[in-house]
Motif scaffolding. Structure first.
Motif, mmCIF file in Angstrom:
data_model
loop_
_atom_site.group_PDB
_atom_site.id
_atom_site.type_symbol
_atom_site.label_atom_id
_atom_site.label_comp_id
_atom_site.label_asym_id
_atom_site.label_seq_id
_atom_site.Cartn_x
_atom_site.Cartn_y
_atom_site.Cartn_z
ATOM 1 N N LEU A 5 0.855 -1.182 0.000
ATOM 2 C CA LEU A 5 0.000 0.000 0.000
ATOM 3 C C LEU A 5 0.890 1.231 0.000
ATOM 4 N N LEU A 6 0.824 1.983 -1.073
ATOM 5 C CA LEU A 6 1.607 3.199 -1.212
ATOM 6 C C LEU A 6 0.822 4.372 -0.642
ATOM 7 N N GLU A 7 1.265 4.874 0.490
ATOM 8 C CA GLU A 7 0.687 6.043 1.141
ATOM 9 C C GLU A 7 -0.819 5.923 1.395
ATOM 10 N N HIS A 29 2.934 -4.587 3.108
ATOM 11 C CA HIS A 29 3.984 -3.572 3.077
ATOM 12 C C HIS A 29 3.299 -2.210 3.046
ATOM 13 N N LEU A 30 3.609 -1.358 4.012
ATOM 14 C CA LEU A 30 2.997 -0.039 4.129
ATOM 15 C C LEU A 30 4.057 1.025 3.893
ATOM 16 N N ILE A 31 3.812 1.898 2.909
ATOM 17 C CA ILE A 31 4.787 2.922 2.557
ATOM 18 C C ILE A 31 4.297 4.284 3.025
ATOM 19 N N TYR A 59 7.696 1.271 5.627
ATOM 20 C CA TYR A 59 8.845 1.873 4.961
ATOM 21 C C TYR A 59 8.710 3.385 4.974
ATOM 22 N N ASP A 60 9.841 4.072 4.983
ATOM 23 C CA ASP A 60 9.854 5.534 4.999
ATOM 24 C C ASP A 60 9.416 6.142 3.668
ATOM 25 N N SER A 61 9.666 5.421 2.572
ATOM 26 C CA SER A 61 9.370 5.953 1.241
ATOM 27 C C SER A 61 9.306 4.808 0.238
ATOM 28 N N TYR A 62 8.868 5.123 -0.970
ATOM 29 C CA TYR A 62 8.842 4.141 -2.060
ATOM 30 C C TYR A 62 10.259 3.644 -2.348
ATOM 31 N N CYS A 94 4.930 -12.898 -5.376
ATOM 32 C CA CYS A 94 4.894 -11.621 -6.090
ATOM 33 C C CYS A 94 4.442 -10.465 -5.189
ATOM 34 N N PHE A 95 4.729 -9.264 -5.669
ATOM 35 C CA PHE A 95 4.321 -8.029 -5.009
ATOM 36 C C PHE A 95 3.223 -7.384 -5.847
ATOM 37 N N ILE A 96 2.122 -6.991 -5.190
ATOM 38 C CA ILE A 96 1.023 -6.303 -5.866
ATOM 39 C C ILE A 96 0.811 -4.987 -5.129
ATOM 40 N N MET A 97 0.980 -3.878 -5.854
ATOM 41 C CA MET A 97 0.924 -2.554 -5.237
ATOM 42 C C MET A 97 -0.383 -1.838 -5.560
ATOM 43 N N PHE A 98 -0.864 -1.100 -4.575
ATOM 44 C CA PHE A 98 -2.051 -0.262 -4.691
ATOM 45 C C PHE A 98 -1.701 1.123 -4.180
#
Length: 165
Positions: A5-7, A29-31, A59-62, A94-98
Protein backbone atom coordinates in the motif's frame (compact mmCIF):
# COMPACT_ATOMS: atom_id res chain seq x y z
CA UNK A 1 2.23 -13.12 -1.60
CA UNK A 2 2.93 -9.49 -0.83
CA UNK A 3 0.46 -6.60 -0.82
CA UNK A 4 1.96 -3.12 -0.98
CA UNK A 5 0.00 0.00 0.00
CA UNK A 6 1.61 3.20 -1.21
CA UNK A 7 0.69 6.04 1.14
CA UNK A 8 -2.69 4.70 2.33
CA UNK A 9 -5.02 7.39 3.70
CA UNK A 10 -8.02 5.65 5.27
CA UNK A 11 -7.37 3.54 8.39
CA UNK A 12 -10.48 1.37 7.96
CA UNK A 13 -9.32 0.30 4.48
CA UNK A 14 -5.88 -0.63 5.78
CA UNK A 15 -7.44 -2.51 8.71
CA UNK A 16 -9.65 -4.53 6.36
CA UNK A 17 -6.71 -5.24 4.06
CA UNK A 18 -4.68 -6.35 7.08
CA UNK A 19 -7.40 -8.83 7.99
CA UNK A 20 -7.40 -10.18 4.42
CA UNK A 21 -3.62 -10.53 4.59
CA UNK A 22 -3.84 -12.54 7.83
CA UNK A 23 -6.49 -14.81 6.27
CA UNK A 24 -4.25 -15.48 3.27
CA UNK A 25 -0.81 -15.56 4.93
CA UNK A 26 0.18 -12.51 2.89
CA UNK A 27 2.75 -9.93 4.01
CA UNK A 28 1.53 -6.33 4.05
CA UNK A 29 3.98 -3.57 3.08
CA UNK A 30 3.00 -0.04 4.13
CA UNK A 31 4.79 2.92 2.56
CA UNK A 32 4.84 6.30 4.32
CA UNK A 33 3.49 8.85 4.55
CA UNK A 34 0.22 7.34 5.73
CA UNK A 35 -2.90 9.35 6.55
CA UNK A 36 -3.13 7.80 10.03
CA UNK A 37 -1.14 6.19 12.81
CA UNK A 38 -1.09 2.40 13.10
CA UNK A 39 -2.32 2.57 16.70
CA UNK A 40 -5.55 4.39 15.79
CA UNK A 41 -8.79 2.85 16.97
CA UNK A 42 -10.25 2.74 13.43
CA UNK A 43 -7.51 0.49 12.08
CA UNK A 44 -7.85 -1.89 15.01
CA UNK A 45 -11.65 -1.93 14.65
CA UNK A 46 -11.48 -2.82 10.95
CA UNK A 47 -8.73 -5.40 11.51
CA UNK A 48 -10.55 -6.84 14.54
CA UNK A 49 -8.40 -9.08 16.71
CA UNK A 50 -6.42 -10.22 13.66
CA UNK A 51 -4.12 -7.18 13.59
CA UNK A 52 -1.78 -8.74 16.19
CA UNK A 53 -1.22 -11.67 13.80
CA UNK A 54 -0.46 -9.51 10.76
CA UNK A 55 2.95 -9.82 9.10
CA UNK A 56 3.66 -6.23 8.06
CA UNK A 57 6.55 -3.88 7.36
CA UNK A 58 6.52 -0.07 7.27
CA UNK A 59 8.84 1.87 4.96
CA UNK A 60 9.85 5.53 5.00
CA UNK A 61 9.37 5.95 1.24
CA UNK A 62 8.84 4.14 -2.06
CA UNK A 63 12.62 4.15 -2.62
CA UNK A 64 13.14 2.66 0.86
CA UNK A 65 10.66 -0.11 -0.03
CA UNK A 66 12.46 -0.83 -3.32
CA UNK A 67 15.91 -0.98 -1.70
CA UNK A 68 14.87 -3.18 1.22
CA UNK A 69 13.13 -5.64 -1.12
CA UNK A 70 15.94 -5.78 -3.70
CA UNK A 71 13.97 -3.91 -6.39
CA UNK A 72 11.30 -6.57 -6.90
CA UNK A 73 8.96 -7.04 -9.84
CA UNK A 74 5.74 -5.30 -8.82
CA UNK A 75 2.28 -5.60 -10.32
CA UNK A 76 0.77 -2.12 -10.16
CA UNK A 77 -3.00 -2.03 -9.71
CA UNK A 78 -4.36 1.10 -11.38
CA UNK A 79 -7.46 2.26 -13.20
CA UNK A 80 -5.08 3.68 -15.83
CA UNK A 81 -3.69 0.28 -16.93
CA UNK A 82 -4.27 -1.18 -20.38
CA UNK A 83 -4.71 -4.84 -19.35
CA UNK A 84 -6.98 -6.63 -16.87
CA UNK A 85 -5.56 -8.22 -13.74
CA UNK A 86 -6.51 -11.66 -15.10
CA UNK A 87 -4.08 -11.34 -18.03
CA UNK A 88 -0.91 -11.91 -16.02
CA UNK A 89 0.65 -14.95 -14.31
CA UNK A 90 1.31 -14.19 -10.65
CA UNK A 91 4.38 -15.73 -9.04
CA UNK A 92 3.89 -17.30 -5.56
CA UNK A 93 5.90 -14.54 -3.86
CA UNK A 94 4.89 -11.62 -6.09
CA UNK A 95 4.32 -8.03 -5.01
CA UNK A 96 1.02 -6.30 -5.87
CA UNK A 97 0.92 -2.55 -5.24
CA UNK A 98 -2.05 -0.26 -4.69
CA UNK A 99 -1.90 3.53 -4.46
CA UNK A 100 -3.51 5.89 -2.01
CA UNK A 101 -7.28 6.20 -2.12
CA UNK A 102 -7.41 9.79 -3.39
CA UNK A 103 -4.90 9.57 -6.24
CA UNK A 104 -3.66 6.03 -6.85
CA UNK A 105 -0.07 5.29 -7.84
CA UNK A 106 1.78 8.31 -9.30
CA UNK A 107 2.01 8.25 -13.09
CA UNK A 108 5.82 8.44 -13.11
CA UNK A 109 5.93 5.15 -11.16
CA UNK A 110 3.35 3.61 -13.51
CA UNK A 111 5.29 4.64 -16.60
CA UNK A 112 8.47 3.02 -15.31
CA UNK A 113 6.51 -0.22 -14.70
CA UNK A 114 4.05 -0.11 -17.61
CA UNK A 115 4.38 -3.82 -18.52
CA UNK A 116 3.23 -4.74 -14.99
CA UNK A 117 0.26 -2.35 -14.72
CA UNK A 118 -3.07 -4.13 -14.25
CA UNK A 119 -6.66 -3.01 -13.81
CA UNK A 120 -9.99 -4.33 -12.57
CA UNK A 121 -12.53 -3.90 -15.38
CA UNK A 122 -15.46 -1.58 -14.60
CA UNK A 123 -18.28 -0.03 -16.60
CA UNK A 124 -19.04 3.61 -17.16
CA UNK A 125 -17.39 6.50 -15.41
CA UNK A 126 -16.77 4.87 -12.05
CA UNK A 127 -13.45 6.23 -10.74
CA UNK A 128 -12.47 3.13 -8.79
CA UNK A 129 -13.56 0.41 -6.39
CA UNK A 130 -12.96 0.54 -2.64
CA UNK A 131 -9.30 -0.17 -1.90
CA UNK A 132 -10.06 -3.16 0.35
CA UNK A 133 -12.28 -4.70 -2.33
CA UNK A 134 -9.64 -4.13 -5.01
CA UNK A 135 -6.95 -5.81 -2.93
CA UNK A 136 -9.21 -8.82 -2.26
CA UNK A 137 -10.15 -9.24 -5.92
CA UNK A 138 -6.60 -9.23 -7.25
CA UNK A 139 -5.03 -11.08 -4.31
CA UNK A 140 -7.49 -13.94 -4.58
CA UNK A 141 -6.86 -14.22 -8.32
CA UNK A 142 -3.13 -14.47 -7.61
CA UNK A 143 -3.80 -17.09 -4.92
CA UNK A 144 -6.13 -19.03 -7.25
CA UNK A 145 -3.45 -19.12 -9.93
CA UNK A 146 -1.13 -20.63 -7.33
CA UNK A 147 -3.71 -23.25 -6.27
CA UNK A 148 -4.39 -21.54 -2.93
CA UNK A 149 -1.09 -22.97 -1.66
CA UNK A 150 -1.19 -23.63 2.09
CA UNK A 151 -4.81 -22.52 2.47
CA UNK A 152 -7.72 -24.47 3.91
CA UNK A 153 -9.92 -25.38 0.95
CA UNK A 154 -12.87 -26.99 2.76
CA UNK A 155 -15.10 -25.72 5.53
CA UNK A 156 -16.96 -27.65 8.21
CA UNK A 157 -20.46 -27.50 9.62
CA UNK A 158 -20.70 -27.16 13.42
CA UNK A 159 -23.66 -29.45 14.17
CA UNK A 160 -24.04 -31.61 11.05
CA UNK A 161 -21.94 -33.45 8.48
CA UNK A 162 -22.04 -32.50 4.82
CA UNK A 163 -22.85 -36.07 3.76
CA UNK A 164 -25.97 -36.29 5.99
CA UNK A 165 -29.25 -36.18 4.12
Amino acid sequence: MNIVLLEPEIPANTGNIGRTCVATNTRLHLIEPMGFKLNEKQIKRAGLDYWKDLDYVVYDSYEDFLKKNNYPKIYMATTKALKPYTHVKYEPDCFIMFGKESAGIPEEILLSNKENCIRIPMVGNIRSLNLGNSVAIILYEALRQNNFEGMKLQGELHTHKWNEV
